[in-house]
Design a protein around this motif. Sequence first.
Motif, PDB file in Angstrom:
ATOM      1  N   LYS A 174      48.022  60.312  43.742  1.00  0.00           N
ATOM      2  CA  LYS A 174      49.275  60.743  43.105  1.00  0.00           C
ATOM      3  C   LYS A 174      50.274  59.601  43.120  1.00  0.00           C
ATOM      4  O   LYS A 174      50.067  58.578  43.792  1.00  0.00           O
ATOM      5  CB  LYS A 174      49.845  61.962  43.839  1.00  0.00           C
ATOM      6  N   ALA A 175      51.357  59.765  42.353  1.00  0.00           N
ATOM      7  CA  ALA A 175      52.390  58.739  42.265  1.00  0.00           C
ATOM      8  C   ALA A 175      52.901  58.384  43.660  1.00  0.00           C
ATOM      9  O   ALA A 175      53.139  59.263  44.489  1.00  0.00           O
ATOM     10  CB  ALA A 175      53.535  59.213  41.380  1.00  0.00           C
ATOM     11  N   GLY A 176      53.022  57.079  43.907  1.00  0.00           N
ATOM     12  CA  GLY A 176      53.497  56.580  45.192  1.00  0.00           C
ATOM     13  C   GLY A 176      52.392  56.152  46.132  1.00  0.00           C
ATOM     14  O   GLY A 176      52.659  55.440  47.110  1.00  0.00           O
ATOM     15  N   ASP A 177      51.150  56.561  45.862  1.00  0.00           N
ATOM     16  CA  ASP A 177      50.034  56.161  46.725  1.00  0.00           C
ATOM     17  C   ASP A 177      49.766  54.660  46.601  1.00  0.00           C
ATOM     18  O   ASP A 177      49.969  54.062  45.539  1.00  0.00           O
ATOM     19  CB  ASP A 177      48.758  56.921  46.354  1.00  0.00           C
ATOM     20  N   ALA A 178      49.286  54.072  47.692  1.00  0.00           N
ATOM     21  CA  ALA A 178      48.902  52.657  47.714  1.00  0.00           C
ATOM     22  C   ALA A 178      47.389  52.569  47.556  1.00  0.00           C
ATOM     23  O   ALA A 178      46.639  53.220  48.287  1.00  0.00           O
ATOM     24  CB  ALA A 178      49.338  51.997  49.015  1.00  0.00           C
ATOM     25  N   ILE A 179      46.937  51.752  46.600  1.00  0.00           N
ATOM     26  CA  ILE A 179      45.531  51.681  46.231  1.00  0.00           C
ATOM     27  C   ILE A 179      45.006  50.270  46.450  1.00  0.00           C
ATOM     28  O   ILE A 179      45.658  49.287  46.089  1.00  0.00           O
ATOM     29  CB  ILE A 179      45.343  52.064  44.742  1.00  0.00           C
ATOM     30  N   ASN A 180      43.804  50.166  47.024  1.00  0.00           N
ATOM     31  CA  ASN A 180      43.164  48.861  47.216  1.00  0.00           C
ATOM     32  C   ASN A 180      42.716  48.285  45.878  1.00  0.00           C
ATOM     33  O   ASN A 180      42.104  48.983  45.069  1.00  0.00           O
ATOM     34  CB  ASN A 180      41.946  48.992  48.130  1.00  0.00           C
ATOM     35  N   ILE A 181      43.006  47.003  45.675  1.00  0.00           N
ATOM     36  CA  ILE A 181      42.669  46.331  44.415  1.00  0.00           C
ATOM     37  C   ILE A 181      41.811  45.103  44.707  1.00  0.00           C
ATOM     38  O   ILE A 181      42.160  44.273  45.562  1.00  0.00           O
ATOM     39  CB  ILE A 181      43.942  45.881  43.660  1.00  0.00           C
ATOM     40  N   GLU A 182      40.704  44.996  43.988  1.00  0.00           N
ATOM     41  CA  GLU A 182      39.936  43.757  43.957  1.00  0.00           C
ATOM     42  C   GLU A 182      39.901  43.258  42.518  1.00  0.00           C
ATOM     43  O   GLU A 182      39.407  43.959  41.632  1.00  0.00           O
ATOM     44  CB  GLU A 182      38.506  43.934  44.470  1.00  0.00           C
ATOM     45  N   ILE A 183      40.473  42.090  42.296  1.00  0.00           N
ATOM     46  CA  ILE A 183      40.464  41.469  40.978  1.00  0.00           C
ATOM     47  C   ILE A 183      39.049  40.981  40.669  1.00  0.00           C
ATOM     48  O   ILE A 183      38.338  40.506  41.553  1.00  0.00           O
ATOM     49  CB  ILE A 183      41.454  40.287  40.932  1.00  0.00           C
ATOM     50  N   ASP A 184      38.638  41.080  39.411  1.00  0.00           N
ATOM     51  CA  ASP A 184      37.336  40.550  39.011  1.00  0.00           C
ATOM     52  C   ASP A 184      37.291  39.054  39.337  1.00  0.00           C
ATOM     53  O   ASP A 184      38.099  38.280  38.815  1.00  0.00           O
ATOM     54  CB  ASP A 184      37.127  40.780  37.516  1.00  0.00           C
ATOM     55  N   PRO A 185      36.373  38.618  40.204  1.00  0.00           N
ATOM     56  CA  PRO A 185      36.375  37.218  40.639  1.00  0.00           C
ATOM     57  C   PRO A 185      36.116  36.232  39.506  1.00  0.00           C
ATOM     58  O   PRO A 185      36.631  35.116  39.525  1.00  0.00           O
ATOM     59  CB  PRO A 185      35.269  37.157  41.694  1.00  0.00           C
ATOM     60  N   GLN A 186      35.332  36.615  38.504  1.00  0.00           N
ATOM     61  CA  GLN A 186      35.093  35.720  37.370  1.00  0.00           C
ATOM     62  C   GLN A 186      36.367  35.521  36.566  1.00  0.00           C
ATOM     63  O   GLN A 186      36.700  34.392  36.170  1.00  0.00           O
ATOM     64  CB  GLN A 186      33.978  36.276  36.484  1.00  0.00           C
ATOM     65  N   THR A 187      37.104  36.605  36.346  1.00  0.00           N
ATOM     66  CA  THR A 187      38.379  36.490  35.636  1.00  0.00           C
ATOM     67  C   THR A 187      39.346  35.599  36.405  1.00  0.00           C
ATOM     68  O   THR A 187      40.008  34.734  35.828  1.00  0.00           O
ATOM     69  CB  THR A 187      39.006  37.880  35.426  1.00  0.00           C
ATOM     70  N   GLN A 188      39.410  35.810  37.724  1.00  0.00           N
ATOM     71  CA  GLN A 188      40.313  35.009  38.547  1.00  0.00           C
ATOM     72  C   GLN A 188      39.950  33.534  38.484  1.00  0.00           C
ATOM     73  O   GLN A 188      40.832  32.668  38.346  1.00  0.00           O
ATOM     74  CB  GLN A 188      40.279  35.500  39.992  1.00  0.00           C
ATOM     75  N   ALA A 189      38.650  33.219  38.558  1.00  0.00           N
ATOM     76  CA  ALA A 189      38.219  31.821  38.508  1.00  0.00           C
ATOM     77  C   ALA A 189      38.568  31.181  37.170  1.00  0.00           C
ATOM     78  O   ALA A 189      39.025  30.028  37.116  1.00  0.00           O
ATOM     79  CB  ALA A 189      36.715  31.741  38.759  1.00  0.00           C
ATOM     80  N   ILE A 190      38.371  31.910  36.077  1.00  0.00           N
ATOM     81  CA  ILE A 190      38.670  31.365  34.751  1.00  0.00           C
ATOM     82  C   ILE A 190      40.161  31.115  34.597  1.00  0.00           C
ATOM     83  O   ILE A 190      40.593  30.046  34.142  1.00  0.00           O
ATOM     84  CB  ILE A 190      38.163  32.315  33.652  1.00  0.00           C
ATOM     85  N   VAL A 191      40.976  32.101  34.981  1.00  0.00           N
ATOM     86  CA  VAL A 191      42.429  31.959  34.844  1.00  0.00           C
ATOM     87  C   VAL A 191      42.931  30.796  35.695  1.00  0.00           C
ATOM     88  O   VAL A 191      43.725  29.960  35.225  1.00  0.00           O
ATOM     89  CB  VAL A 191      43.144  33.268  35.233  1.00  0.00           C
TER      90      VAL A 191
END
Length: 204
Positions: A174-191
Amino acid sequence: MFTGIVQGTAEVVAIEEKQNFRTHILRLSAELLPGIELGASIAHNGCCLTVTRVDGDLVSFDLMQETLRVTNLGQLKVGDRVNVERAARFGDEIGGHSMSGHIIALAEVLEVIDTPNNRTVWFRLPAEYARYVFTKGYIGIDGCSLTIGEVKGDAFCVHLIPETLQRTNLAWRKAGDAINIEIDPQTQAIVDTVERVMAQRGQG
């Protein structure tokens, strides 16, 4: 390595607290238990943790200070449920995308929009990670491999089908919850590579 295809949720049945350290004891379903040994890797809400004790269907995991700081696992209470995925094995089908189990940031749930047979959830990322998020790109959300639906500044949304809601804890976020995020590593490497090259050319 993980695939982001959550295999179900598991209940936190006990928490042992120490200074800057926790042990979580989960009750795993029968289909997740075969072959579990000490040292095995299992993702909780997308965070890779190591099995430290097995007692029937009760499996223990240690969480150090950095894990508690970076992820939402330190907010868990007895009775809460986490998304669970066993580590991928060679030859397994990768139905999601390759994930490391390393949480890069927490995102806040901004809004949950329910329509017949669908749910759209909007999240806000810390601004420094927004450059890695693209429409139709991959992202790991509490361990779920999902496709980004739309991006607005540092906010983005995903669209969830009934199967995802039935299998994961995204059904009750629900709104306000904190969610774990993992960025796509291939996208991160390219950027990061493109930004570095552009910066070098600008200096030249």
